[in-house]
Scaffold this active site. Structure first.
Site, mmCIF file in Angstrom:
data_model
loop_
_atom_site.group_PDB
_atom_site.id
_atom_site.type_symbol
_atom_site.label_atom_id
_atom_site.label_comp_id
_atom_site.label_asym_id
_atom_site.label_seq_id
_atom_site.Cartn_x
_atom_site.Cartn_y
_atom_site.Cartn_z
ATOM 1 N N LYS A 11 54.609 -4.883 4.908
ATOM 2 C CA LYS A 11 53.986 -5.189 6.205
ATOM 3 C C LYS A 11 53.366 -3.881 6.688
ATOM 4 O O LYS A 11 54.069 -2.929 7.059
ATOM 5 C CB LYS A 11 55.046 -5.690 7.185
ATOM 6 C CG LYS A 11 54.460 -6.070 8.533
ATOM 7 C CD LYS A 11 55.520 -6.755 9.382
ATOM 8 C CE LYS A 11 54.945 -7.222 10.705
ATOM 9 N NZ LYS A 11 54.235 -6.205 11.473
ATOM 10 N N CYS A 69 52.417 30.505 36.643
ATOM 11 C CA CYS A 69 52.968 30.695 35.296
ATOM 12 C C CYS A 69 54.472 30.937 35.410
ATOM 13 O O CYS A 69 54.902 31.805 36.181
ATOM 14 C CB CYS A 69 52.283 31.886 34.619
ATOM 15 S SG CYS A 69 53.054 32.341 33.058
ATOM 16 N N CYS A 112 47.582 29.862 31.939
ATOM 17 C CA CYS A 112 47.795 31.150 32.584
ATOM 18 C C CYS A 112 46.705 32.056 32.013
ATOM 19 O O CYS A 112 46.625 32.228 30.796
ATOM 20 C CB CYS A 112 49.185 31.667 32.205
ATOM 21 S SG CYS A 112 49.394 33.410 32.541
ATOM 22 N N LYS A 157 61.520 -7.188 9.575
ATOM 23 C CA LYS A 157 61.284 -5.889 10.220
ATOM 24 C C LYS A 157 62.357 -4.878 9.819
ATOM 25 O O LYS A 157 63.559 -5.184 9.882
ATOM 26 C CB LYS A 157 61.301 -6.048 11.743
ATOM 27 C CG LYS A 157 60.244 -7.000 12.278
ATOM 28 C CD LYS A 157 58.918 -6.307 12.463
ATOM 29 C CE LYS A 157 58.926 -5.542 13.758
ATOM 30 N NZ LYS A 157 57.597 -4.992 14.038
HETATM 31 S S1 IVH Z 1 49.827 -12.111 6.856
HETATM 32 C C1 IVH Z 1 48.738 -16.103 8.799
HETATM 33 N N1 IVH Z 1 50.491 -9.956 5.593
HETATM 34 O O1 IVH Z 1 51.461 -8.013 10.928
HETATM 35 C C2 IVH Z 1 49.426 -14.866 8.352
HETATM 36 N N2 IVH Z 1 50.193 -9.814 7.948
HETATM 37 O O2 IVH Z 1 53.248 -8.640 13.124
HETATM 38 C C3 IVH Z 1 48.563 -13.690 8.438
HETATM 39 N N3 IVH Z 1 50.495 -7.535 8.833
HETATM 40 O O3 IVH Z 1 49.261 -10.043 12.708
HETATM 41 C C4 IVH Z 1 49.257 -12.416 8.416
HETATM 42 N N4 IVH Z 1 50.932 -6.551 6.911
HETATM 43 O O4 IVH Z 1 48.257 -7.942 11.458
HETATM 44 C C5 IVH Z 1 50.214 -10.484 6.788
HETATM 45 N N5 IVH Z 1 51.053 -8.098 4.308
HETATM 46 C C6 IVH Z 1 50.756 -8.632 5.493
HETATM 47 C C7 IVH Z 1 50.734 -7.868 6.676
HETATM 48 C C8 IVH Z 1 50.456 -8.494 7.895
HETATM 49 C C9 IVH Z 1 50.771 -6.374 8.214
HETATM 50 C C10 IVH Z 1 50.265 -7.638 10.292
HETATM 51 C C11 IVH Z 1 49.246 -8.642 10.725
HETATM 52 C C12 IVH Z 1 50.002 -9.570 11.647
HETATM 53 C C13 IVH Z 1 51.127 -8.716 12.105
HETATM 54 C C14 IVH Z 1 52.274 -9.512 12.634
#
Ligand code: IVH
Length: 699
Positions: A136, A437, A455, A343
């Site tokens: 992600k 200062c 200063c 996450k």
């Molecule tokens: S898929 C319909 N794949 O994370 C699904 N999103 O927190 C489309 N993001 O809005 C998203 N890496 O901007 C997807 N490998 C990944 C991602 C990803 C980052 C972002 C994306 C999304 C956000 C959600």
């Protein structure tokens, strides 16, 4: 994207054109030139494996430009020359996404994932579900539309329904192809989503630059990427080192018929198809799993290795792999039910703002530093956080005693995300920025348009001490042993009142001091002696001229044979130095016009400090002069030591394998860099012993 045969043909076409460019200034050559340049961009920016030398690339580009100037009617939207922006964007147009850019639901632990797996099975009626798992990316979301193979539009996510049209900025990101052969898949129009990223390295370099200009650094690569996308000057975007990862096909329209389904029927295959078409995708870090246990294992693996990734990732995204199963599972108005974000543990923690200290820098800048209740985040205890200037205190609405949220992302310096005004008890106190200062009591000033209070008393004790510390520091004269604490101590005793005193320290008196052994005094004397022979750019950097960082100091050095040559340079002449604009030139000019500077330089000269640009005199005589090196794999010696040897012999360290690289030094278990280097015939590959031999001769 390009087969080996195609690559070979394109490279040989390129060489042929370069042999006799004038023969190719005609309409017919435009198309092969575009193809060659697109191929070179892909090799460099997507594959990270350049196939042309920079000069060759530039020459081909200028031939294409010449053709287009003569025959403007042949310019097409996908021509690489169209990446050069023609002006500033006045305001961004709001545009509708073809389909809403949905968000993702979050999960935080194995139980959440088991529960999601159960639900997917229930909704789809499938007993077994195949998942695709990928990083992600923690950047800025983007949507791209291609029509008839040509990039038509790039837009920010905005509210998910509509975003800002940032097409000119998108075109500056070289890993985004202007043309991609979607026709091969019978696709007429396609919308793809991805993330714009700044590498951790580019981010660190960019922040370093901001800090050297006294501008507060950006908090994280995500802010840097999204801020860059909204720049009004597309040419500025090109300088930010941005990259794009495309990870989702959100809309497809076919050439053929309404009920068309693309050739790829799984998410993983869509990533493969996008990669084949020349996009950067998560494919190298994408895994297909048949069991949720494997998904969980992979999430944990990536959480452990997130720090070693070149980009910031804040979790993993798990997607049901088969489109047919995705369709059965469906979506809400907010997120798809067939995808889930996992996450990683937050690198945030709450703490309390206890006090603000005001530090005086070597240029007189006053930096507020928050002292907070010590808090453990991501492996370190944070107790002090720089706030950079008064505006930051105001923007974050901070009060003494506030509960605050602190973040520390990766190697990034910790920062205060926000305060919680809703938790105030009434005992909090307003933060009043000092008017004087804190060290010399001089009234502080803040020029119009600047954010930093200063200063202006050049002989302010704090500034003098900071200037001496900077002069002796590792990246300047590298006087080992003369660190922060000792400089302060020597200053207090009256041994060290200015930079030039470093070269006439009263060692007989110093020997009487407590806590300084014979050995450390001897080492200090040696280090001071050795510093007299440092290269000129280190002296220039060490003098602490405002706005002059290491890179500018090196560029300045290349323009002189002796430091005193700067006395006679005009502002115009200074501006002709690489990276030196109006503001920096004025600062250099003022610095060298000052009688105190001239006195200091005379004193350094009398002490025998090198003020000549030896590099220019000896140009070409060092074996390593301007030669580029990269170290990879595990080595016997520390990498920092090896790099210092190269730099001491005027060589340069590069961060990646490219045609610019002269030597790759390989240790144990060298990986992809070695493989890449083997493909570039001009790179000399050496082991550690060969390297030591080489430097012995270079000395
Ligand atoms: S898929 C319909 N794949 O994370 C699904 N999103 O927190 C489309 N993001 O809005 C998203 N890496 O901007 C997807 N490998 C990944 C991602 C990803 C980052 C972002 C994306 C999304 C956000 C959600």
């Amino acid at each position: 994207m390009y087969s080996t045969d195609e690559s070979r043909i394109l490279v040989s076409q390129a060489k042929k054109i370069l042999e006799n460019p004038s023969l190719h200034i005609n309409k017919e050559s435009a198309s092969p030139l575009k193809e060659i340049i697109q191929f070179a961009d892909w090799s460099y920016y997507v594959q990270d494996n350049p196939i042309l030398a920079d000069q060759e690339y530039d020459a081909l580009f200028s031939i294409l430009k010449k053709i287009e100037t003569q025959f403007p009617e042949i310019i097409t939207k996908d021509s690489p020359t169209q990446r050069i922006a023609k002006g500033l964007t006045k305001s961004f147009q709001v545009v509708h996404h073809l389909v809403p850019m949905l968000s993702l639901e979050n999960s935080y632990n194995a139980d959440d994932l088991y529960e999601w797996d159960r639900k997917c099975k229930e909704l789809s009626g499938e007993a077994l579900i195949q998942y695709c798992i990928e990083p992600k990316y923690d950047g800025a979301g983007i949507s791209l539309i291609y029509e008839n193979d040509i990039l038509q539009r790039g837009a920010t996510r905005g509210d998910g329904i509509q975003g800002d049209d940032i097409t000119p900025n998108t075109m500056q990101i070289r890993s985004i192809p202007l043309k991609a052969l979607f026709a091969k898949y019978q696709i007429k129009q396609i919308e793809i989503r991805g993330e714009i990223m700044m590498t951790k390295k580019s981010f660190a370099e960019y922040n370093q630059k901001l800090i050297s200009e006294n501008i507060p650094p950006l908090a994280n690569p995500r802010n840097a990427a999204s801020g860059s996308l909204r720049l009004k000057d597309p040419n500025e975007v090109a300088k930010r080192g941005l990259d794009a990862f495309l990870y989702h096909v959100s809309y497809i329209q076919s050439n053929e018929n309404e009920n068309f389904r693309p050739e790829f029927s799984t998410h993983y295959d869509s990533l493969k198809a996008l990669s084949t078409l020349g996009f950067k995708t998560p494919i190298e870090n994408a895994h297909v799993c048949n069991h949720i246990e494997d998904v969980i294992r992979i999430c944990n693996e990536y959480e452990n290795k997130r720090d070693s990734m070149p980009y910031e990732i804040d979790g993993m995204v798990i997607k049901v792999n088969a489109y047919s199963v995705q369709d059965k599972i469906g979506q809400t108005s907010h997120h798809p039910r067939w995808a889930m974000a996992y996450k990683f543990k937050a690198r945030q923690a709450s703490s309390q703002l206890l006090a603000i200290e005001y530090q005086v820098g070597r240029t007189g800048s006053i930096t507020p530093v928050a002292k907070i209740q010590p808090v453990y985040i991501g492996g370190v205890t944070v107790s002090s956080i720089s706030l950079f200037n008064e505006d930051v205190i105001k923007e974050k609405n901070l009060m003494l005693g506030d509960t605050i949220l602190v973040e520390r992302a990766g190697d990034v310096i910790p920062y205060i995300v926000k305060s919680f005004p809703e938790l105030r008890t009434g005992n909090e106190q307003e933060i009043i920025f000092p008017k004087q200062c804190p060290v010399c009591s001089q009234t502080l000033t803040k020029p119009v348009g600047e954010a930093v209070w200063r200063c202006t008393h050049v002989n302010c004790e704090a500034q003098i001490i900071e200037r001496i510390i900077h002069f002796a520091s590792k990246d300047a004269m590298d006087i080992r042993g003369l660190g922060d604490a000792l400089v302060r101590r020597f200053y207090e005793y009256g041994f060290l009142k200015n930079i030039q005193n470093i070269y006439n320290l009263p060692f007989q008196q110093i020997q009487q001091l407590d806590g300084l052994g014979e050995k450390s005094i001897y080492n200090l004397q040696e280090a001071i002696e050795k510093s007299k022979t440092q290269a000129l750019h280190r002296v220039i950097f060490g003098l602490g001229i405002r706005y002059v960082g290491e890179t500018t100091a090196k560029a300045m050095t290349r323009s002189v044979t002796h430091i005193k040559d700067f006395y006679s340079k005009t502002i115009e002449e200074l501006k002709s130095i690489e990276d030196v604009g109006e503001k920096v030139a004025a600062s250099i000019f003022d610095f060298f016009s000052h009688p105190d500077t001239k006195y200091l330089i005379d004193e350094l000269e009398k002490s025998g400090v090198n003020l000549q640009n030896e590099k220019i005199e000896n140009e070409g005589t060092h074996a390593l002069f301007e030669k580029t090196f990269l170290f990879t794999g595990t080595m016997q010696m520390k990498r920092s030591e090896a790099e210092a040897i190269v730099e001491s012999l005027d060589g340069k360290i590069l961060s990646g394998v490219s045609t610019k690289l002269n030597y790759l030094i390989v240790g144990e278990n060298a990986g992809s860099k070695l493989e890449k280097a083997k493909k570039i015939s001009s790179i000399i590959i050496l082991n550690e012993n060969d390297f030591l031999e080489l430097v012995k001769f270079a000395k």
